[in-house]
Structures are given as structure tokens and as C-alpha cells.
Motif scaffolding. Sequence first.
Motif, PDB file in Angstrom:
ATOM      1  N   GLN A 211       0.794  -1.146  -0.011  1.00 37.04           N
ATOM      2  CA  GLN A 211      -0.103  -0.126   0.032  1.00 37.04           C
ATOM      3  C   GLN A 211       0.943   1.316  -0.113  1.00 37.04           C
ATOM      4  N   ARG A 214       1.074   6.640   3.063  1.00 35.27           N
ATOM      5  CA  ARG A 214       0.029   7.584   3.450  1.00 35.27           C
ATOM      6  C   ARG A 214       0.598   8.893   4.011  1.00 35.27           C
ATOM      7  N   PHE A 217      -0.512  12.362   2.541  1.00 40.48           N
ATOM      8  CA  PHE A 217      -1.807  12.814   2.798  1.00 40.48           C
ATOM      9  C   PHE A 217      -2.144  13.039   4.281  1.00 40.48           C
ATOM     10  N   PRO A 266       0.682  15.974  -0.608  1.00 41.57           N
ATOM     11  CA  PRO A 266       0.022  15.049  -1.769  1.00 41.57           C
ATOM     12  C   PRO A 266       0.190  15.275  -2.990  1.00 41.57           C
ATOM     13  N   TYR A 270       2.744  12.468  -4.519  1.00 35.12           N
ATOM     14  CA  TYR A 270       2.222  11.208  -5.389  1.00 35.12           C
ATOM     15  C   TYR A 270       2.053  11.629  -7.030  1.00 35.12           C
ATOM     16  N   LEU A 402      -4.555   8.574  -3.683  1.00 32.43           N
ATOM     17  CA  LEU A 402      -4.452   7.472  -2.942  1.00 32.43           C
ATOM     18  C   LEU A 402      -4.828   6.352  -3.843  1.00 32.43           C
ATOM     19  N   ASP A 406      -2.197   3.468  -5.313  1.00 35.42           N
ATOM     20  CA  ASP A 406      -2.787   2.176  -4.924  1.00 35.42           C
ATOM     21  C   ASP A 406      -2.549   1.252  -5.973  1.00 35.42           C
TER      22      ASP A 406
END
Length: 410
Positions: A211, A214, A217, A266, A270, A402, A406
Motif C-alpha cells: 500500500q 500515506r 496525505f 500530496p 504522489y 491514493l 495504490d
Amino acid sequence: MTKSVGADSRRASTDSSELQSERDSSGKGKRLWKKVKYQLVEYHSLPAYLKDNEFILAHYRSEWPIKHIFMSIFTIHNETLNVWTHLIGFFLFLVLTIYTAMEVPKVVDSNTLQHLHDVLRKADMHKLREDLLTCLPSFPTLPDLHNFRDALKNSLPLTDLLTSLSNWHIVELLTNCLPESFSHINHTDNCVLRNVKDDMVSMIAPQTTRQITRWPFYSFMGGAMFCLLASSVCHLFSCHSKRLSYVMLRIDYAGIAALISTSFYPIVYYSFMCYPFFCMFYMGFITILGVATVLVSLLPVFDRPEYRSVRAALFFGMGFSGVAPVLHKLILFSHQPEALHTTGYEILMGVFYGIGVLVYAMRIPERWMPGKFDIAGHSHQLFHVLVVAGAYTHYCAGLVYLKWRDMEGC
């Protein structure tokens, strides 16, 4: 002798009554003074450090004790909605953080399995069932293999059976039990089955292996909560004293800088996690700019009303610095629908923040009708609502990031 004693008794009684009357008057006077002292006042009665918006004319709290200030959160004054708009926003983001931590992986799995149901409907279920029955004995790791085979023979819905398995076992089945060609079926069914395998392996496999991290985020969520809570506390307690007002404003500015800085984490992480140089460059730049903004805001000169536009311009420029990574993201991932989707959210976020800053700096609408928006509807309240709306829009963009990473990884 008797008359003298009686006279003394009457004088003592009179003195006692007068003393009690004086005490009662004194008590009433103190209570009346407290009521008068802690009444709401008008703008012209404020000390200089509380004079911030000359278009809000009344309903100010001025130099109240902490106890009275704390209880004023439940009363009506010109800061009531300033406190509650961001306090409610804080609790909203606290709930969203807990919900995301608990439910977002399940949401992704649910969407994946719904896609599985859709693509399997295109295949020939009878032929697919036969191939799975032939293939199952080679899977000793499959949980409750005997029951699964019996259910498969009894013609239970295949999608229901597959969704009862873990993602990893679905990947195993689709990868090994759906070979590249089937001699006993036609070309169309063969293509559909291959598409089923390719689609599901690409969608599920990244989730089962790792995963995506995080922390960018949740850094944004933490920055948003800190900003909203700091703002509420500032508006509630700044009327206590000049010293506390100074401290509260410093915390408020730090919260704004934290929200702006962490909002880009984020986006940058990402978008550029596969490009370490750009990732570190953009994140380092926005972090340094955020720290510098906090340090500059510590200077007392920025407290003065005449520097209101300078403060607004400083934070607006900090937010505008995020345009470069967003444009860079669009250039790199113009073929990715997620890049366009998140950019749409980010543009909307910028619109909310930009309008909020303009409303705050120009004191709209109270400058047009001074005194009419003292309790509700003045610029700072509108600014607060727009900040919460912008932060929530960015939260929605974060969910897209996300899900995107993912599923696809780097």
C-alpha cells in the motif's frame, strides 16, 4: 438608666441596619459593575490592539477574564461565527481522517470487486467454470478449497464466489487459471477472458503487494486540523489582553502557513514519486517557503491594520507557488485521467482560497454597509467558510491520489 440603655440599643440597631444596607448596596454595586464591565462594546471603545476592522462597529468583547471568554463561545458577539466556522471544520477533518484511515482501503477493494463483476459478465460463465474446476487442484493454498469447488459445481454465482476470496487468491486464480489461449472456445471468448485476467491482475496486484505510503496525505490532514483549531482559539481568546492577542495571532499565522505548505505534500509526492529529484525539489521549496512565512509573520509590524494587504499578499504568493508542480504534473501525465481529475479539484481549491483572500483583504461586504454585518455575514466569516471548502476539495483530490497510486504504484 433604663432610657439610656434603650437609646443605646436603638442606636446599635440603627448602625447595624445601616451597615447591612451598605453591604447590600456594595454587593449590588459590584454585581452591577461586573455586568457593565463585561458587556459588549463598540469599536471606538476598544484598545488599539483590538481595532482591526473599522467597518464592524459593535458587539466586541474587550479585555475579559479567561473564564468569561471561554463561556462566551456559547453567546452571541461578533466573533461567535468566526470561532464556530473553523471549530466545526476542525471536527469535520478529524472525522474525515478517522474515516479515511479505517475505510479507504475497503472502498478501493469494493470498487475493484465491482469491476470484477462487470468484466466477468462479458465472459462465458459455463466455460469459465469448467476451466476453474480443472485448475483448482493445483492451488493447495486456496482457503477451504473443497467447499469452494462444491459451490462452483452447484452453479452458485461465480462473482459471489470470487468476492468471498482475498485479493491475493483472486490474483492467483486469474493469473494461473486463465491462460493466454483456450483451444475449446472461440476467439471472442478467449479475448474476453484474457482481458479479465489483464484487468484484474493490474488492478488488484499492486494493492496486495504494498500500500502506498500515506504520510503526505495525513500531513495535509494534520495541517488542516491545526490551522482550523488555531484559528478558532485565536478568535476566542485574543480579546483577553494585548500579550495574549499577540501570541494567538502568531499561532494563527503558523496554522495558515502549515495548511498551505502541507496542502502541496500530496500533490508533489504522489505526482512525482517516480521522479525523486522533482519530488524533493518541490517539497523542499514549499517547506522552506512555509517556514520563512511563519518567521516573517512573527514580526510585530505585521499586526498593524495597515499591513493587512501585505499579510494577505504574502500568503497568497505562498499558495501561488504551487502552480509550477501542478503544471508539471499535467505535462508528465497528460494521458492519465487521474491527473486531470486531481487538477480539477486543485483548481477549485485555488478558487476557494483566492476568493477568500480577496474577500478578507477588501472587507467585503461590511465596507459597503458598516454595522450591518457585525454579527453574521462579514468578510472574516466568509473567508473561514471558503477555507473549509477549499480544504475539503483538496481532501477529495487526496483520495484520488491514493487510489491512483495504490493501483498503479510507481
